[in-house]
Design a protein around this motif. Structure first.
Motif, PDB file in Angstrom:
ATOM      1  N   ALA A 291      23.422  20.888   4.825  1.00  0.00           N
ATOM      2  CA  ALA A 291      22.990  22.366   4.468  1.00  0.00           C
ATOM      3  C   ALA A 291      23.627  23.355   5.338  1.00  0.00           C
ATOM      4  O   ALA A 291      23.981  23.332   6.642  1.00  0.00           O
TER       5      ALA A 291
ATOM      6  N   ASP B  30      20.253  22.858  -0.852  1.00  0.00           N
ATOM      7  CA  ASP B  30      18.843  23.164  -1.179  1.00  0.00           C
ATOM      8  C   ASP B  30      18.086  22.011  -1.190  1.00  0.00           C
ATOM      9  O   ASP B  30      16.720  22.009  -1.782  1.00  0.00           O
TER      10      ASP B  30
ATOM     11  N   ALA C  84      13.622  18.988   3.434  1.00  0.00           N
ATOM     12  CA  ALA C  84      13.593  18.982   5.018  1.00  0.00           C
ATOM     13  C   ALA C  84      14.254  17.684   5.576  1.00  0.00           C
ATOM     14  O   ALA C  84      13.881  16.949   5.017  1.00  0.00           O
ATOM     15  N   GLU C  85      15.024  17.921   6.510  1.00  0.00           N
ATOM     16  CA  GLU C  85      15.805  16.775   7.299  1.00  0.00           C
ATOM     17  C   GLU C  85      15.480  16.871   8.709  1.00  0.00           C
ATOM     18  O   GLU C  85      15.162  18.105   9.198  1.00  0.00           O
TER      19      GLU C  85
ATOM     20  N   ASP D 161       8.847  24.753   5.366  1.00  0.00           N
ATOM     21  CA  ASP D 161       9.448  23.391   5.159  1.00  0.00           C
ATOM     22  C   ASP D 161       9.817  22.791   6.251  1.00  0.00           C
ATOM     23  O   ASP D 161      10.700  22.026   6.650  1.00  0.00           O
ATOM     24  N   THR D 162       8.937  23.545   7.450  1.00  0.00           N
ATOM     25  CA  THR D 162       9.158  22.827   8.687  1.00  0.00           C
ATOM     26  C   THR D 162       7.980  22.085   9.246  1.00  0.00           C
ATOM     27  O   THR D 162       6.893  22.590   8.963  1.00  0.00           O
TER      28      THR D 162
ATOM     29  N   THR E  12      14.559  22.769   7.486  1.00  0.00           N
ATOM     30  CA  THR E  12      16.008  23.148   6.791  1.00  0.00           C
ATOM     31  C   THR E  12      16.720  24.198   7.409  1.00  0.00           C
ATOM     32  O   THR E  12      16.072  24.955   8.290  1.00  0.00           O
TER      33      THR E  12
END
Length: 412
Positions: free
Chosen positions: A71, A87, A90-91, A196-197, A212
């Protein structure tokens, strides 16, 4: 002898009739009423333009060399989002998590100028934690029981060689425990809108700490506004107790204007870089904040090399498309209209030239700066502003004054 009279032309007859009517009307007004009409303040003229609330820079949006996997996200302060890719969910982000650790520490314990801050004394537990992490090949700095690290020393160890053990030490110093500090990290993320964290540790070593690229750019923008944070992440090296000379893992410092922010790599996260760069266009210097995450590689050197290649390509391409563009021409753009029907054309004094890229839509603020009723040719009557650039709007001709008849017969 025939005598001929002198006929009154029909036009003159109509004129005389109008004069008679006007005189009768004036006589119908009391002296006080007429004086009041003539001394009433005139309404100011109204500025209207054909310029919309926003104007788009002509051309198609640029196609940037986004990574084939993982991303990416890029924002330019004062202009907005340049674009992004990947998109997905989250990783893991590895040691990029330490940006939030430093952010929370500096929020709770601000530093300014050359301040070193309070001291953190290394305990036996800190030494045991350091030794326990060696077997898993983590990023560490050696510590010795009883040694004092200043807050700035600890932040340098955290952000340059990415010391996981110092991340733990800072967390306990600030909040009493890692879990309490992680709660503060997640609260800060929520306050910044990083939906998204999720942080589960202060170092990012755990794969359950996820985010993200877009969320981390939000954090990066906030962090570099802290002068001491920006100063630390721009250091190529520093010297701290016990460890001595430490170096920054960010090999892109100084490349393409890069002045930070943080690398991160683990088996689960791949290669990651949250970066900030200064972009000079004309007489202005802009701050660009971007992230490239989850790049492939068999180990940390390969992962970081992969992410650096992507960032270099992005910065090169961005410098080609982010430049000065004409947003408004110095051509008629509106008019100034009075209540008595007089008008004059309004034109920008010079073209409104802004920094941006094709396809960027910028809000335009029109302000009426004229407060009186008399307007002369070339006079400034307003301004147009976009992306921090302002131009004058000027009247092309004088605005005619109202007639005596209009002043006497105007409605209340």
């Amino acid at each position: 002898m025939t005598v001929y009279g002198t006929p009154v032309p029909q036009r003159r007859s109509r004129l005389l009739t109008g004069v008679v009517v006007a005189v009768v009307g004036l006589l119908g007004l009391s002296g006080a009423g007429a004086a009041a009409q003539l001394t009433r303040d005139l309404p100011p003229p109204e500025l209207t333009t054909a310029i919309g609330a926003s104007v788009r820079i002509p051309g198609a949006a640029p196609e940037l060399p986004w990574p084939a996997q993982g991303a990416a996200e890029v924002m330019i302060e004062g202009l907005g989002r340049l674009g992004g890719s990947g998109d997905g969910p989250a990783e893991p982000i590895g040691s990029v998590a330490k940006v939030m650790t430093a952010y929370v520490i500096l929020q709770a314990h601000p530093l300014s100028g050359a301040q070193e801050g309070p001291s953190l004394t290394v305990t036996a537990e800190d030494v045991a934690d350091y030794r326990s992490r060696i077997a898993t090949n983590q990023s560490l700095v050696p510590v010795k029981e009883g040694t004092a690290l200043t807050q700035r020393d600890a932040l340098e160890a955290l952000m340059l060689p990415s010391a996981n053990n110092v991340a733990r030490q800072l967390a306990i110093w600030d909040a009493g425990s890692e879990s309490a500090f992680v709660t503060k990290m997640n609260a800060a993320a929520a306050e910044l809108g990083m939906a998204d964290t999720r942080y589960t540790d202060p170092s990012g070593f755990l794969p359950t700490t996820v985010s993200t690229a877009a969320d981390q750019v939000v954090l990066g923008r906030a962090a570099v506004k802290m002068p001491v944070f920006a100063e630390i992440v721009a250091l190529e090296e520093a010297t701290i107790p016990v460890a001595g000379r430490i170096t920054n893992y960010n090999d892109l410092l100084g490349v393409g204007g890069v002045f930070g922010i943080k690398t991160g790599s683990t088996d689960e996260a791949g290669g990651n870089l949250l970066f900030a760069s200064r972009l000079t266009v004309g007489s202005r210097t802009l701050t660009l904040v971007g992230a490239v995450f989850n790049q492939p590689g068999a180990d940390t050197p390969q992962q970081l090399a992969a992410v650096n290649r992507v960032v270099r390509r992005l910065l090169t391409a961005i410098r080609k498309v982010v430049k000065e563009y004409q947003l408004l021409a110095a051509a008629p753009a509106g008019k100034l209209s009075s209540a008595w029907g007089a008008t004059t054309t309004v034109t920008p004094a010079q073209p409104l030239t802004v920094i941006g890229w094709p396809g960027l839509e910028l809000p335009v603020k029109i302000k009426d700066t004229h407060s009186g009723t008399a307007v002369t040719a070339g006079e400034q009557v307003g301004t147009a502003e976009a992306a921090g650039v302002r131009v004058q709007l000027r009247a092309e001709s004088a605005l005619k004054s109202p007639s005596l008849w209009w002043r006497l017969t105007r409605s209340p």
